[in-house]
Design a protein around this motif. Structure first.
Motif, PDB file in Angstrom:
ATOM      1  N   ILE A   1       0.868  -1.169   0.000  1.00 15.09           N
ATOM      2  CA  ILE A   1       0.000   0.000   0.000  1.00 15.09           C
ATOM      3  C   ILE A   1       0.909   1.224   0.000  1.00 15.09           C
ATOM      4  O   ILE A   1       1.786   1.348   0.853  1.00 15.09           O
ATOM      5  CB  ILE A   1      -0.929   0.045   1.234  1.00 15.09           C
ATOM      6  CG1 ILE A   1      -1.868  -1.167   1.230  1.00 15.09           C
ATOM      7  CG2 ILE A   1      -1.725   1.340   1.251  1.00 15.09           C
ATOM      8  CD1 ILE A   1      -2.850  -1.197   0.077  1.00 15.09           C
ATOM      9  N   ALA A   2       0.701   2.094  -0.985  1.00 11.84           N
ATOM     10  CA  ALA A   2       1.542   3.290  -1.115  1.00 11.84           C
ATOM     11  C   ALA A   2       0.676   4.539  -1.157  1.00 11.84           C
ATOM     12  O   ALA A   2      -0.425   4.531  -1.712  1.00 11.84           O
ATOM     13  CB  ALA A   2       2.389   3.216  -2.379  1.00 11.84           C
ATOM     14  N   THR A   3       1.189   5.594  -0.566  1.00  6.49           N
ATOM     15  CA  THR A   3       0.608   6.925  -0.752  1.00  6.49           C
ATOM     16  C   THR A   3       1.505   7.661  -1.733  1.00  6.49           C
ATOM     17  O   THR A   3       2.726   7.706  -1.548  1.00  6.49           O
ATOM     18  CB  THR A   3       0.527   7.698   0.575  1.00  6.49           C
ATOM     19  OG1 THR A   3      -0.270   6.952   1.507  1.00  6.49           O
ATOM     20  CG2 THR A   3      -0.103   9.072   0.364  1.00  6.49           C
ATOM     21  N   VAL A   4       0.900   8.194  -2.795  1.00  3.74           N
ATOM     22  CA  VAL A   4       1.672   8.879  -3.838  1.00  3.74           C
ATOM     23  C   VAL A   4       1.131  10.286  -4.040  1.00  3.74           C
ATOM     24  O   VAL A   4      -0.005  10.592  -3.691  1.00  3.74           O
ATOM     25  CB  VAL A   4       1.619   8.103  -5.168  1.00  3.74           C
ATOM     26  CG1 VAL A   4       2.172   6.698  -4.992  1.00  3.74           C
ATOM     27  CG2 VAL A   4       0.200   8.046  -5.733  1.00  3.74           C
ATOM     28  N   LYS A   5       1.963  11.112  -4.603  1.00  2.00           N
ATOM     29  CA  LYS A   5       1.549  12.477  -4.910  1.00  2.00           C
ATOM     30  C   LYS A   5       0.671  12.486  -6.157  1.00  2.00           C
ATOM     31  O   LYS A   5       0.940  11.773  -7.125  1.00  2.00           O
ATOM     32  CB  LYS A   5       2.767  13.368  -5.127  1.00  2.00           C
ATOM     33  CG  LYS A   5       3.602  13.596  -3.870  1.00  2.00           C
ATOM     34  CD  LYS A   5       4.776  14.532  -4.150  1.00  2.00           C
ATOM     35  CE  LYS A   5       5.598  14.782  -2.886  1.00  2.00           C
ATOM     36  NZ  LYS A   5       6.750  15.687  -3.147  1.00  2.00           N
ATOM     37  N   GLY A   6      -0.381  13.304  -6.129  1.00  2.00           N
ATOM     38  CA  GLY A   6      -1.252  13.441  -7.282  1.00  2.00           C
ATOM     39  C   GLY A   6      -2.223  12.282  -7.432  1.00  2.00           C
ATOM     40  O   GLY A   6      -2.317  11.392  -6.573  1.00  2.00           O
ATOM     41  N   LYS A   7      -2.936  12.271  -8.553  1.00  2.00           N
ATOM     42  CA  LYS A   7      -3.899  11.218  -8.852  1.00  2.00           C
ATOM     43  C   LYS A   7      -3.543  10.607 -10.205  1.00  2.00           C
ATOM     44  O   LYS A   7      -3.719  11.236 -11.245  1.00  2.00           O
ATOM     45  CB  LYS A   7      -5.322  11.753  -8.891  1.00  2.00           C
ATOM     46  CG  LYS A   7      -6.363  10.676  -9.143  1.00  2.00           C
ATOM     47  CD  LYS A   7      -7.775  11.221  -9.111  1.00  2.00           C
ATOM     48  CE  LYS A   7      -8.784  10.102  -9.360  1.00  2.00           C
ATOM     49  NZ  LYS A   7     -10.177  10.605  -9.332  1.00  2.00           N
ATOM     50  N   PRO A   8      -3.026   9.362 -10.216  1.00  2.00           N
ATOM     51  CA  PRO A   8      -2.652   8.732 -11.484  1.00  2.00           C
ATOM     52  C   PRO A   8      -3.855   8.542 -12.397  1.00  2.00           C
ATOM     53  O   PRO A   8      -4.937   8.151 -11.950  1.00  2.00           O
ATOM     54  CB  PRO A   8      -2.086   7.369 -11.043  1.00  2.00           C
ATOM     55  CG  PRO A   8      -1.733   7.533  -9.601  1.00  2.00           C
ATOM     56  CD  PRO A   8      -2.721   8.512  -9.050  1.00  2.00           C
ATOM     57  N   ILE A   9      -3.666   8.827 -13.662  1.00  2.00           N
ATOM     58  CA  ILE A   9      -4.723   8.601 -14.645  1.00  2.00           C
ATOM     59  C   ILE A   9      -4.543   7.201 -15.228  1.00  2.00           C
ATOM     60  O   ILE A   9      -3.507   6.555 -15.038  1.00  2.00           O
ATOM     61  CB  ILE A   9      -4.707   9.665 -15.758  1.00  2.00           C
ATOM     62  CG1 ILE A   9      -3.359   9.623 -16.509  1.00  2.00           C
ATOM     63  CG2 ILE A   9      -4.953  11.052 -15.167  1.00  2.00           C
ATOM     64  CD1 ILE A   9      -3.319  10.568 -17.707  1.00  2.00           C
ATOM     65  N   GLU A  10      -5.550   6.731 -15.950  1.00  2.00           N
ATOM     66  CA  GLU A  10      -5.529   5.356 -16.444  1.00  2.00           C
ATOM     67  C   GLU A  10      -4.333   5.074 -17.352  1.00  2.00           C
ATOM     68  O   GLU A  10      -3.744   3.984 -17.299  1.00  2.00           O
ATOM     69  CB  GLU A  10      -6.830   5.048 -17.185  1.00  2.00           C
ATOM     70  CG  GLU A  10      -7.004   3.579 -17.560  1.00  2.00           C
ATOM     71  CD  GLU A  10      -6.989   2.647 -16.347  1.00  2.00           C
ATOM     72  OE1 GLU A  10      -6.537   1.494 -16.521  1.00  2.00           O
ATOM     73  OE2 GLU A  10      -7.401   3.067 -15.245  1.00  2.00           O
ATOM     74  N   GLU A  11      -3.956   6.033 -18.171  1.00  2.00           N
ATOM     75  CA  GLU A  11      -2.814   5.839 -19.061  1.00  2.00           C
ATOM     76  C   GLU A  11      -1.538   5.590 -18.260  1.00  2.00           C
ATOM     77  O   GLU A  11      -0.722   4.736 -18.612  1.00  2.00           O
ATOM     78  CB  GLU A  11      -2.630   7.073 -19.956  1.00  2.00           C
ATOM     79  CG  GLU A  11      -1.443   6.954 -20.907  1.00  2.00           C
ATOM     80  CD  GLU A  11      -1.226   8.213 -21.733  1.00  2.00           C
ATOM     81  OE1 GLU A  11      -0.176   8.307 -22.385  1.00  2.00           O
ATOM     82  OE2 GLU A  11      -2.100   9.104 -21.706  1.00  2.00           O
ATOM     83  N   GLU A  12      -1.363   6.316 -17.171  1.00  2.00           N
ATOM     84  CA  GLU A  12      -0.185   6.134 -16.318  1.00  2.00           C
ATOM     85  C   GLU A  12      -0.220   4.780 -15.617  1.00  2.00           C
ATOM     86  O   GLU A  12       0.808   4.101 -15.490  1.00  2.00           O
ATOM     87  CB  GLU A  12      -0.105   7.271 -15.301  1.00  2.00           C
ATOM     88  CG  GLU A  12       0.144   8.625 -15.947  1.00  2.00           C
ATOM     89  CD  GLU A  12      -0.115   9.790 -15.003  1.00  2.00           C
ATOM     90  OE1 GLU A  12       0.481  10.849 -15.214  1.00  2.00           O
ATOM     91  OE2 GLU A  12      -0.926   9.627 -14.056  1.00  2.00           O
ATOM     92  N   LEU A  13      -1.413   4.391 -15.175  1.00  2.00           N
ATOM     93  CA  LEU A  13      -1.558   3.097 -14.515  1.00  2.00           C
ATOM     94  C   LEU A  13      -1.232   1.958 -15.482  1.00  2.00           C
ATOM     95  O   LEU A  13      -0.596   0.959 -15.102  1.00  2.00           O
ATOM     96  CB  LEU A  13      -2.983   2.932 -13.972  1.00  2.00           C
ATOM     97  CG  LEU A  13      -3.408   3.931 -12.896  1.00  2.00           C
ATOM     98  CD1 LEU A  13      -4.869   3.717 -12.526  1.00  2.00           C
ATOM     99  CD2 LEU A  13      -2.534   3.816 -11.658  1.00  2.00           C
ATOM    100  N   GLU A  14      -1.640   2.081 -16.729  1.00  2.00           N
ATOM    101  CA  GLU A  14      -1.355   1.042 -17.730  1.00  2.00           C
ATOM    102  C   GLU A  14       0.139   0.931 -18.006  1.00  2.00           C
ATOM    103  O   GLU A  14       0.676  -0.163 -18.187  1.00  2.00           O
ATOM    104  CB  GLU A  14      -2.114   1.330 -19.019  1.00  2.00           C
ATOM    105  CG  GLU A  14      -3.563   0.886 -18.987  1.00  2.00           C
ATOM    106  CD  GLU A  14      -3.704  -0.612 -18.704  1.00  2.00           C
ATOM    107  OE1 GLU A  14      -3.138  -1.417 -19.470  1.00  2.00           O
ATOM    108  OE2 GLU A  14      -4.354  -0.969 -17.700  1.00  2.00           O
ATOM    109  N   ARG A  15       0.825   2.077 -18.050  1.00  2.00           N
ATOM    110  CA  ARG A  15       2.273   2.055 -18.225  1.00  2.00           C
ATOM    111  C   ARG A  15       2.927   1.294 -17.074  1.00  2.00           C
ATOM    112  O   ARG A  15       3.845   0.486 -17.267  1.00  2.00           O
ATOM    113  CB  ARG A  15       2.823   3.481 -18.302  1.00  2.00           C
ATOM    114  CG  ARG A  15       2.511   4.220 -19.583  1.00  2.00           C
ATOM    115  CD  ARG A  15       3.015   5.647 -19.511  1.00  2.00           C
ATOM    116  NE  ARG A  15       4.444   5.679 -19.194  1.00  2.00           N
ATOM    117  CZ  ARG A  15       5.029   6.645 -18.480  1.00  2.00           C
ATOM    118  NH1 ARG A  15       4.311   7.658 -18.006  1.00  2.00           N
ATOM    119  NH2 ARG A  15       6.317   6.608 -18.243  1.00  2.00           N
ATOM    120  N   PHE A  16       2.468   1.558 -15.870  1.00  2.00           N
ATOM    121  CA  PHE A  16       2.985   0.892 -14.671  1.00  2.00           C
ATOM    122  C   PHE A  16       2.760  -0.614 -14.795  1.00  2.00           C
ATOM    123  O   PHE A  16       3.661  -1.415 -14.519  1.00  2.00           O
ATOM    124  CB  PHE A  16       2.273   1.440 -13.439  1.00  2.00           C
ATOM    125  CG  PHE A  16       2.862   1.012 -12.124  1.00  2.00           C
ATOM    126  CD1 PHE A  16       3.656   1.876 -11.392  1.00  2.00           C
ATOM    127  CD2 PHE A  16       2.603  -0.255 -11.600  1.00  2.00           C
ATOM    128  CE1 PHE A  16       4.192   1.487 -10.166  1.00  2.00           C
ATOM    129  CE2 PHE A  16       3.138  -0.656 -10.391  1.00  2.00           C
ATOM    130  CZ  PHE A  16       3.936   0.219  -9.663  1.00  2.00           C
TER     131      PHE A  16
END
Length: 235
Positions: A134-149
Motif C-alpha cells: 500500500i503506497a501513498t503517492v503524490k497526485g492522482k494517477p490517470i488510467e494511461e499512467e496506470l497502464e504504463r505501470f
C-alpha cells in the motif's frame, strides 16, 4: 559468519580442527577451494562442501514474521551504525536473516529465517511470489499512467515485469494505491512511481503471497504457525 565457525556449528569438527581441514584444502565455498582461515560466508546462500560433500546447519529452523517500522535497515549489520531489524528480535538463540529487503523508509511485512532454501525461493524472480504494498503517492494517477505501470517500465536499464496497481482513494493532491509485484529490485516501487510522475510519500508491504501482515503491531514480531510455514514452502 567465519567459515570455521560454520563448520563447527554443522558438527564437522571443533573450530581449531576445522581450521586444519581448511588449510588442507578440503573445503570449498561455491565450488572454490578456500584456504583463508578468516574467510566469511553467507550461511543462507553459500554452498559449503567438505571433501566434496555439502554441509548444512544443524540448528532448528525458525520462521518469523515482523511488522518492520521505518528507520531500520534490513541487514544483519550496518556500516553506518543504523538500527537493523535484528535489533527488534530478542530471546531467540538461532541466528536468523531477513528474507529480501525493505528500504530504510519502508515499513510492513518482513520475514526472517535461517532456512536458506525457503528464503531463496521467496526472493528469486523465477518463482514469481507476489508481494503486495500500500503506497501513498503524490497526485492522482490517470488510467494511461496506470497502464504504463502495469505493462512494465524501464528502471535502471531494466524493463520491469508486469505488475498490478489500483487506486484505492484520492484526497486533495494525494492518492492511496495498492501495488503488486513479484520482483524486488532496489527501491523498485518508488522508482516506478517516480517514472509515471507520482512519487511515493509512504510505502508499506502488507502481504507476501497469501500471507498477510494482519494486526501485528509496528515493531513487533511473532513465529509463523505450522500452517503458514507449510503454505510458504508450497509457493
Amino acid at each position: 559468519m567465519r567459515l570455521q565457525k560454520f563448520m563447527a556449528q554443522c558438527g564437522i569438527a571443533s573450530r581449531r580442527k576445522s581450521e586444519e581441514i581448511i588449510a588442507d584444502k578440503r573445503v570449498k565455498v561455491n565450488g572454490i577451494i578456500i584456504t583463508e582461515l578468516g574467510h566469511k560466508i553467507d550461511p543462507l546462500h553459500d554452498i559449503i562442501t567438505v571433501d566434496n560433500k555439502r554441509i548444512k546447519h544443524r540448528e532448528k529452523k525458525v520462521y518469523i514474521i515482523m511488522n518492520k517500522p521505518k528507520g531500520y535497515v534490513t541487514t544483519v549489520s550496518d556500516e553506518y551504525n543504523r538500527k537493523t531489524v535484528l535489533d527488534l528480535i530478542k530471546n531467540i538463540k538461532e541466528r536468523v536473516y531477513p528474507v529480501g529487503r525493505l528500504d530504510y523508509d519502508t515499513s510492513g511485512l518482513l520475514l526472517l529465517t535461517n532456512d536458506g532454501e525457503l528464503a531463496y525461493r521467496l526472493i528469486h524472480p523465477k518463482y514469481e511470489v507476489v508481494k503486495t504494498y500500500i503506497a501513498t503517492v503524490k497526485g492522482k494517477p490517470i488510467e494511461e499512467e496506470l497502464e504504463r505501470f502495469r505493462n512494465g517500465l524501464e528502471i535502471d536499464g531494466h524493463i520491469t515485469s508486469e505488475a498490478e496497481i489500483e487506486v484505492l482513494s484520492s484526497i486533495n493532491d494525494k492518492s492511496v494505491v495498492k501495488i503488486q509485484i513479484h520482483e524486488g529490485k532496489n527501491r523498485q516501487i518508488r522508482k516506478m512511481c517516480d517514472k509515471i510522475g507520482h512519487p511515493v510519500t509512504s510505502l508499506k508491504r502488507i502481504a507476501i503471497g497469501d500471507l498477510e501482515l494482519g494486526t501485528l503491531k509496528k515493531g513487533c514480531w511473532r513465529f509463523l504457525n505450522d500452517k503458514e510455514i507449510e503454505y510458504l514452502k508450497k509457493i
